[in-house]
Design a protein around this motif. Structure first.
Motif, PDB file in Angstrom:
ATOM      1  N   ILE A   1       0.847  -1.203   0.000  1.00 23.54           N
ATOM      2  CA  ILE A   1       0.000   0.000   0.000  1.00 23.54           C
ATOM      3  C   ILE A   1       0.883   1.254   0.000  1.00 23.54           C
ATOM      4  CG2 ILE A   1      -1.615   1.353   1.443  1.00 23.54           C
ATOM      5  CD1 ILE A   1      -2.866  -1.424   2.217  1.00 23.54           C
ATOM      6  N   GLY A   2       1.969   1.199   0.757  1.00 21.50           N
ATOM      7  CA  GLY A   2       2.899   2.332   0.794  1.00 21.50           C
ATOM      8  C   GLY A   2       3.434   2.652  -0.595  1.00 21.50           C
ATOM      9  N   PHE A   3       3.864   1.615  -1.308  1.00 23.37           N
ATOM     10  CA  PHE A   3       4.404   1.831  -2.658  1.00 23.37           C
ATOM     11  C   PHE A   3       3.300   2.290  -3.615  1.00 23.37           C
ATOM     12  CE2 PHE A   3       8.048  -0.740  -1.217  1.00 23.37           C
ATOM     13  CZ  PHE A   3       9.074   0.059  -1.689  1.00 23.37           C
ATOM     14  N   LEU A   4       2.101   1.727  -3.453  1.00 27.21           N
ATOM     15  CA  LEU A   4       0.999   2.099  -4.346  1.00 27.21           C
ATOM     16  C   LEU A   4       0.653   3.578  -4.169  1.00 27.21           C
ATOM     17  CD1 LEU A   4      -0.694   0.669  -6.466  1.00 27.21           C
ATOM     18  CD2 LEU A   4      -2.397   0.169  -4.725  1.00 27.21           C
ATOM     19  N   LEU A   5       0.625   4.045  -2.920  1.00 29.45           N
ATOM     20  CA  LEU A   5       0.352   5.473  -2.666  1.00 29.45           C
ATOM     21  C   LEU A   5       1.413   6.340  -3.348  1.00 29.45           C
ATOM     22  CD1 LEU A   5      -0.626   5.471   1.135  1.00 29.45           C
ATOM     23  CD2 LEU A   5      -2.129   5.941  -0.815  1.00 29.45           C
ATOM     24  N   LEU A   6       2.662   5.887  -3.218  1.00 27.54           N
ATOM     25  CA  LEU A   6       3.779   6.622  -3.828  1.00 27.54           C
ATOM     26  C   LEU A   6       3.583   6.728  -5.345  1.00 27.54           C
ATOM     27  CD1 LEU A   6       6.976   7.428  -2.982  1.00 27.54           C
ATOM     28  CD2 LEU A   6       7.385   5.458  -4.413  1.00 27.54           C
ATOM     29  N   TYR A   7       3.223   5.611  -5.977  1.00 26.51           N
ATOM     30  CA  TYR A   7       3.077   5.624  -7.440  1.00 26.51           C
ATOM     31  C   TYR A   7       1.870   6.440  -7.871  1.00 26.51           C
ATOM     32  CZ  TYR A   7       6.661   2.065  -7.271  1.00 26.51           C
ATOM     33  OH  TYR A   7       7.833   1.402  -7.031  1.00 26.51           O
ATOM     34  N   MET A   8       0.795   6.399  -7.075  1.00 19.56           N
ATOM     35  CA  MET A   8      -0.380   7.204  -7.413  1.00 19.56           C
ATOM     36  C   MET A   8      -0.020   8.698  -7.363  1.00 19.56           C
ATOM     37  SD  MET A   8      -2.821   5.117  -8.141  1.00 19.56           S
ATOM     38  CE  MET A   8      -1.524   4.150  -8.887  1.00 19.56           C
ATOM     39  N   TYR A   9       0.755   9.049  -6.353  1.00 15.22           N
ATOM     40  CA  TYR A   9       1.178  10.453  -6.223  1.00 15.22           C
ATOM     41  C   TYR A   9       2.075  10.847  -7.395  1.00 15.22           C
ATOM     42  CZ  TYR A   9       3.823  14.504  -4.713  1.00 15.22           C
ATOM     43  OH  TYR A   9       4.429  15.737  -4.691  1.00 15.22           O
ATOM     44  N   LEU A  10       3.018   9.964  -7.714  1.00 12.37           N
ATOM     45  CA  LEU A  10       3.931  10.273  -8.824  1.00 12.37           C
ATOM     46  C   LEU A  10       3.158  10.370 -10.142  1.00 12.37           C
ATOM     47  CD1 LEU A  10       6.997   8.003  -7.928  1.00 12.37           C
ATOM     48  CD2 LEU A  10       6.865  10.502  -7.742  1.00 12.37           C
ATOM     49  N   ALA A  11       2.144   9.523 -10.299  1.00  8.64           N
ATOM     50  CA  ALA A  11       1.320   9.580 -11.515  1.00  8.64           C
ATOM     51  C   ALA A  11       0.629  10.933 -11.613  1.00  8.64           C
ATOM     52  CB  ALA A  11       0.285   8.448 -11.494  1.00  8.64           C
ATOM     53  N   ALA A  12       0.118  11.394 -10.476  1.00  4.20           N
ATOM     54  CA  ALA A  12      -0.560  12.698 -10.468  1.00  4.20           C
ATOM     55  C   ALA A  12       0.422  13.819 -10.816  1.00  4.20           C
ATOM     56  CB  ALA A  12      -1.184  12.939  -9.094  1.00  4.20           C
ATOM     57  N   ARG A  13       1.634  13.727 -10.286  1.00  2.00           N
ATOM     58  CA  ARG A  13       2.639  14.789 -10.551  1.00  2.00           C
ATOM     59  C   ARG A  13       3.073  14.766 -12.022  1.00  2.00           C
ATOM     60  NH1 ARG A  13       2.405  18.689  -9.223  1.00  2.00           N
ATOM     61  NH2 ARG A  13       4.597  19.330  -9.343  1.00  2.00           N
ATOM     62  N   LEU A  14       3.310  13.584 -12.568  1.00  2.00           N
ATOM     63  CA  LEU A  14       3.719  13.515 -13.981  1.00  2.00           C
ATOM     64  C   LEU A  14       2.590  14.005 -14.887  1.00  2.00           C
ATOM     65  CD1 LEU A  14       5.850  10.293 -14.579  1.00  2.00           C
ATOM     66  CD2 LEU A  14       6.528  12.496 -13.675  1.00  2.00           C
ATOM     67  N   THR A  15       1.363  13.709 -14.487  1.00  2.00           N
ATOM     68  CA  THR A  15       0.217  14.169 -15.270  1.00  2.00           C
ATOM     69  C   THR A  15       0.158  15.698 -15.236  1.00  2.00           C
ATOM     70  OG1 THR A  15      -0.943  12.138 -14.720  1.00  2.00           O
ATOM     71  CG2 THR A  15      -2.287  13.943 -15.549  1.00  2.00           C
ATOM     72  N   ALA A  16       0.374  16.255 -14.053  1.00  2.00           N
ATOM     73  CA  ALA A  16       0.318  17.720 -13.918  1.00  2.00           C
ATOM     74  C   ALA A  16       1.437  18.392 -14.711  1.00  2.00           C
ATOM     75  CB  ALA A  16       0.405  18.092 -12.439  1.00  2.00           C
ATOM     76  N   VAL A  17       2.608  17.818 -14.677  1.00  2.00           N
ATOM     77  CA  VAL A  17       3.766  18.481 -15.298  1.00  2.00           C
ATOM     78  C   VAL A  17       3.900  18.146 -16.786  1.00  2.00           C
ATOM     79  CG1 VAL A  17       6.291  18.710 -15.221  1.00  2.00           C
ATOM     80  CG2 VAL A  17       4.977  18.558 -13.094  1.00  2.00           C
ATOM     81  N   TYR A  18       3.639  16.886 -17.148  1.00  2.00           N
ATOM     82  CA  TYR A  18       3.888  16.474 -18.547  1.00  2.00           C
ATOM     83  C   TYR A  18       2.610  16.211 -19.341  1.00  2.00           C
ATOM     84  CZ  TYR A  18       8.751  16.216 -17.257  1.00  2.00           C
ATOM     85  OH  TYR A  18      10.005  16.551 -16.834  1.00  2.00           O
ATOM     86  N   GLY A  19       1.465  16.353 -18.703  1.00  2.00           N
ATOM     87  CA  GLY A  19       0.205  16.191 -19.428  1.00  2.00           C
ATOM     88  C   GLY A  19      -0.271  14.752 -19.519  1.00  2.00           C
ATOM     89  N   GLY A  20       0.286  13.881 -18.705  1.00  2.00           N
ATOM     90  CA  GLY A  20      -0.200  12.485 -18.689  1.00  2.00           C
ATOM     91  C   GLY A  20       0.938  11.497 -18.688  1.00  2.00           C
ATOM     92  N   ILE A  21       0.616  10.280 -18.263  1.00  2.00           N
ATOM     93  CA  ILE A  21       1.636   9.222 -18.211  1.00  2.00           C
ATOM     94  C   ILE A  21       2.093   8.882 -19.640  1.00  2.00           C
ATOM     95  CG2 ILE A  21       2.072   6.819 -17.535  1.00  2.00           C
ATOM     96  CD1 ILE A  21       1.770   8.596 -15.153  1.00  2.00           C
ATOM     97  N   GLY A  22       1.149   8.903 -20.581  1.00  2.00           N
ATOM     98  CA  GLY A  22       1.480   8.604 -21.978  1.00  2.00           C
ATOM     99  C   GLY A  22       2.526   9.576 -22.510  1.00  2.00           C
ATOM    100  N   LYS A  23       2.315  10.851 -22.238  1.00  2.00           N
ATOM    101  CA  LYS A  23       3.291  11.855 -22.716  1.00  2.00           C
ATOM    102  C   LYS A  23       4.629  11.697 -22.010  1.00  2.00           C
ATOM    103  CE  LYS A  23       0.291  15.370 -24.611  1.00  2.00           C
ATOM    104  NZ  LYS A  23      -0.394  16.632 -24.413  1.00  2.00           N
ATOM    105  N   ALA A  24       4.566  11.302 -20.731  1.00  2.00           N
ATOM    106  CA  ALA A  24       5.824  11.070 -20.001  1.00  2.00           C
ATOM    107  C   ALA A  24       6.575   9.880 -20.595  1.00  2.00           C
ATOM    108  CB  ALA A  24       5.529  10.823 -18.524  1.00  2.00           C
ATOM    109  N   LEU A  25       5.851   8.995 -21.268  1.00  2.00           N
ATOM    110  CA  LEU A  25       6.503   7.866 -21.949  1.00  2.00           C
ATOM    111  C   LEU A  25       6.789   8.180 -23.418  1.00  2.00           C
ATOM    112  CD1 LEU A  25       4.714   4.678 -20.553  1.00  2.00           C
ATOM    113  CD2 LEU A  25       7.168   5.037 -20.623  1.00  2.00           C
ATOM    114  N   GLY A  26       6.547   9.423 -23.796  1.00  2.00           N
ATOM    115  CA  GLY A  26       6.895   9.856 -25.156  1.00  2.00           C
ATOM    116  C   GLY A  26       5.938   9.427 -26.243  1.00  2.00           C
ATOM    117  N   TRP A  27       4.675   9.172 -25.890  1.00  2.00           N
ATOM    118  CA  TRP A  27       3.731   8.706 -26.914  1.00  2.00           C
ATOM    119  C   TRP A  27       3.492   9.736 -28.008  1.00  2.00           C
ATOM    120  CZ3 TRP A  27      -0.729   5.825 -23.799  1.00  2.00           C
ATOM    121  CH2 TRP A  27      -0.157   4.690 -23.200  1.00  2.00           C
ATOM    122  N   ASP A  28       3.578  11.027 -27.643  1.00  2.00           N
ATOM    123  CA  ASP A  28       3.358  12.041 -28.690  1.00  2.00           C
ATOM    124  C   ASP A  28       4.504  12.038 -29.717  1.00  2.00           C
ATOM    125  OD1 ASP A  28       4.950  12.888 -26.657  1.00  2.00           O
ATOM    126  OD2 ASP A  28       4.099  14.897 -26.482  1.00  2.00           O
TER     127      ASP A  28
END
Lengths: 488, 183
Positions: free
Chosen positions: A145-172
């Motif tokens: 659960i600790g790690f899952l919370l961490l990843y959920m938070y990181l997902a939210a931050r990458l979404t805020a900064v890069y516009g989504g997990i897909g964009k953070a993986l270079g899909w565009d």
């Protein structure tokens, strides 16, 4: 000095590394005890052997994840503003989970392995009492659960900064033809780990919760094959992701030392997307000997296990060789370990890929060939990356310097690790089973070679750790005379 | 056979890998312009990538035709008759419907477990692992093996099944073709 990292997060990174260093030594000692027992150099009871085996397997993966998290957080902070509270929450939940796991093993005699294959915990609960199984499974759940919370938070931050997990993986760039480079490697790797490890943790939480329910109410059962799928989807992906977190340090540090940028071009991004997909799928190579699994799924297990080697061999390791080639790079503790860690990762992938071949797996599955290959990429890959980062951290945030003893320790560690994994692979080649408390006479020599190698590895780890703690004294106390870069 | 191939292949490829790392380490002391290194490096990478794909494709094609659980494979090799043997794993023993075999017998082991997951590992007289499958509760995994050598074979548990895991061993006898002379 990484000015972007929050001072509290810097402290939390130190706690992560300190715990990682100490637990690593303890787990290595556990490994040596098992080998000495198999090698008839000492004698412990089978009950104690399997308790130690459970602690060693669970502890090593857990601690590699903790060290990998420290690396991920430290470097990601350079690109994305992060709230240190989340890192601390993860740390506290990790320690809580680990404490429960240790209580389960050493107080309530739980010894069902990190694999805790359903319905083994329920069976053990009947024989040895439910407390051990409940503590272990609940501890793993809390840790997850600790790690899952961490990843959920990181997902939210990458979404805020890069516009989504897909964009953070270079899909565009991959799919929409956007020109230029993708996000920094630390961001790409984080996005990959968020996807894969969240999936792993959800699979793990499902099987852990179901096993707990089954212990409390045996009338509620789950399908053993489904449970096995979920357990390996959890364990294999989670263990795999420790590498994908730790390798961020290789990208960052080798790039800094060589003064050559390691940019996320299209090939790099495709490779990381392939790794994301394959890492999710290849746990099925753990079930190649479960013939009840549909044949097509087993064949996929072989083909994609092969394919999963390609991104690391063709992009990351090759990229490391290219960036170092004729760079006049300064060889010190960090650069040496990061360079060697790439060797360890690929060297471990070779016997892993061979073992993922169904006809080979048929005569090598669950022999010591298996720990042979994963000790190569965990010990000479991930752990080398984490230890390399410990030095890099102390050098960048303090004033640690490379000394002669560091060269000696690196040589000691890698030479004897080669001996250790060589003894495992050889033992697998002569059909010695893994997870056996006692060995037949023809297997004992390989255990003894492994045990002696292990003793020297522990010695090297103790020296590494002593150097790390000594170096910590200068962290944050004065301006490092190395200025802004560890590259010197 | 596969064990030897696996060991030699690993040593060979790891040696090549070590050579590559040693070469780059040696060259790291010189300096070069990175864009030129990248240009040349990417060209070499194409061939390296295609080479790896070719090796993997070759291994896939060569091995997927010999899957251990494929009955058609056994039949194609001329094993028209099989002995069906029911095997059940239980902490910490193997129960078998038949325990004596002859050289030339092709045996279909139908393997299951009555409590937890075990691993059915068939070892020959030289203690080489010759066949295996998982023994799982609620499922039956079928594995075929043709005994080609006489001797005492052993079934070892290869999936961790709790603290008596390593004592879960059963001996089975394979007699020469035509049965043993003392019977």
């Amino acid at each position: 000095m990484n000015d972007a990292i929050h001072p509290l997060a810097r402290k939390a990174v130190i706690w992560h590394l300190a715990v990682t260093a100490l637990v690593l030594i303890l787990m290595m000692i556990f490994g040596v005890i098992m080998l000495m027992n198999q090698g008839e150099m000492i004698s412990i009871t089978p009950q104690w052997f399997y308790k130690i085996m459970t602690a060693h397997g669970t502890g090593m993966v857990g601690i590699a994840a903790l060290g990998g998290t420290a690396i991920l957080w430290y470097f990601l902070s350079k690109y994305v503003k992060l709230n240190p509270a989340i890192l601390i929450v993860n740390f506290v939940l990790f320690l809580t989970g680990v404490t429960m796991v240790l209580i389960a093993i050493f107080v309530f005699d739980f010894s069902d392995g990190w694999t805790f294959l359903y319905p083994l915990p329920a069976q053990s609960a009947k024989m040895y009492g439910a407390a051990g199984a409940v503590f272990f499974l609940s501890g793993m759940l809390i840790l997850g659960i600790g790690f899952l919370l961490l990843y959920m938070y990181l997902a939210a931050r990458l979404t805020a900064v890069y516009g989504g997990i897909g964009k953070a993986l270079g899909w565009d760039i991959i799919f929409r033809g956007k020109k230029g480079y993708g996000p920094p490697a630390a961001v790409v790797a984080t996005a990959m780990v968020i996807i894969t490890n969240s999936t792993a943790l959800l699979a793990g939480a499902t099987v852990l919760a179901a096993s707990l329910v089954n212990i409390m109410n045996p009338a509620i059962t789950i399908d053993p094959l489904l449970a096995k799928h979920l357990t390996y989807a959890f364990g294999h992906i989670f263990a795999n992701c420790t590498i994908y977190m730790a390798v961020i340090a290789v990208y960052e540090v080798l790039s800094e030392y060589t003064k050559r940028p390691w940019k996320a071009n299209k090939v790099f991004l495709i490779a990381w997307n392939c790794s994301t997909l394959f890492t999710l799928m290849i746990y099925t190579h753990h079930l190649l000997m479960d013939f009840a699994v549909p044949k097509w799924m087993l064949i996929i297990g072989q083909v994609f296990s092969y394919a999963n080697g390609l991104p690391v061999m063709v992009v990351t390791a090759y990229g490391a060789l290219m960036i170092v080639y004729r760079s006049r790079m300064k060889w010190d503790f960090a650069s040496s370990l990061f360079f060697l860690s790439m060797f360890g990762w690929v060297a471990g992938a070779i016997p892993a890929i061979i073992d993922a071949t169904i006809v080979v797996n048929h005569v090598m599955h669950n022999t010591k060939w298996v720990p042979g290959h994963f000790h190569t990429y965990m010990g000479m890959g991930v752990v080398a990356m984490i230890i390399g980062f410990m030095y890099y951290f102390n050098k960048t945030e303090g004033n640690q310097q490379h000394r002669g003893i560091d060269t000696f320790t690196i040589t000691l560690y890698f030479a004897f690790f080669t001996g250790l994994v060589g003894s495992f692979l050889y033992a697998g080649g002569i059909s010695a089973p893994r997870r056996w408390a006692e060995h037949l006479p023809q297997w004992v020599l390989s255990d003894q070679v492994g045990a002696v190698s292990g003793i020297f590895i522990v010695l090297a780890a103790i020296i590494f750790t002593a150097r790390f703690f000594a170096g910590l004294r200068s962290v944050g106390t004065k301006v490092p005379y190395h200025k802004k870069s560890a590259a010197g | 056979m596969y064990q030897l191939i696996a060991m030699y292949a690993t040593v060979f490829f790891v040696f090549l890998l070590a050579l590559a790392f040693a070469f780059v380490y040696g060259e790291s002391k010189r300096s070069g312009e990175y864009s030129a290194i990248q240009e040349k490096g990417y060209k070499i990478r194409k061939f390296y990538f295609l080479g790896l794909i070719a090796i993997m494709a070759f291994a896939t094609i060569m091995t997927l035709g010999r899957l251990p659980y494929d009955r058609n494979q056994a039949e194609a090799e001329g094993f028209s008759e099989t002995k069906v043997v029911k095997v059940t794993g239980i902490q910490y023993a193997w129960e078998m419907s038949e325990e004596r075999f002859e050289v030339g017998d092709t045996v279909q082991f139908d393997v299951t477990a009555s409590d937890v997951t075990h691993g059915f590992g068939l070892y020959n007289e030289k203690m080489e692992l010759v066949a295996q499958t998982q023994a799982m509760p609620e499922y039956t995994n079928t594995v075929y093996y043709t005994f080609e050598e006489p001797g005492t074979y052993q079934i070892l548990c290869l999936e961790y099944c709790s603290t008596g895991h390593h004592v879960m061993v059963k001996k089975i006898v394979v007699e020469p073709e035509g049965g043993s002379s003392d019977e």
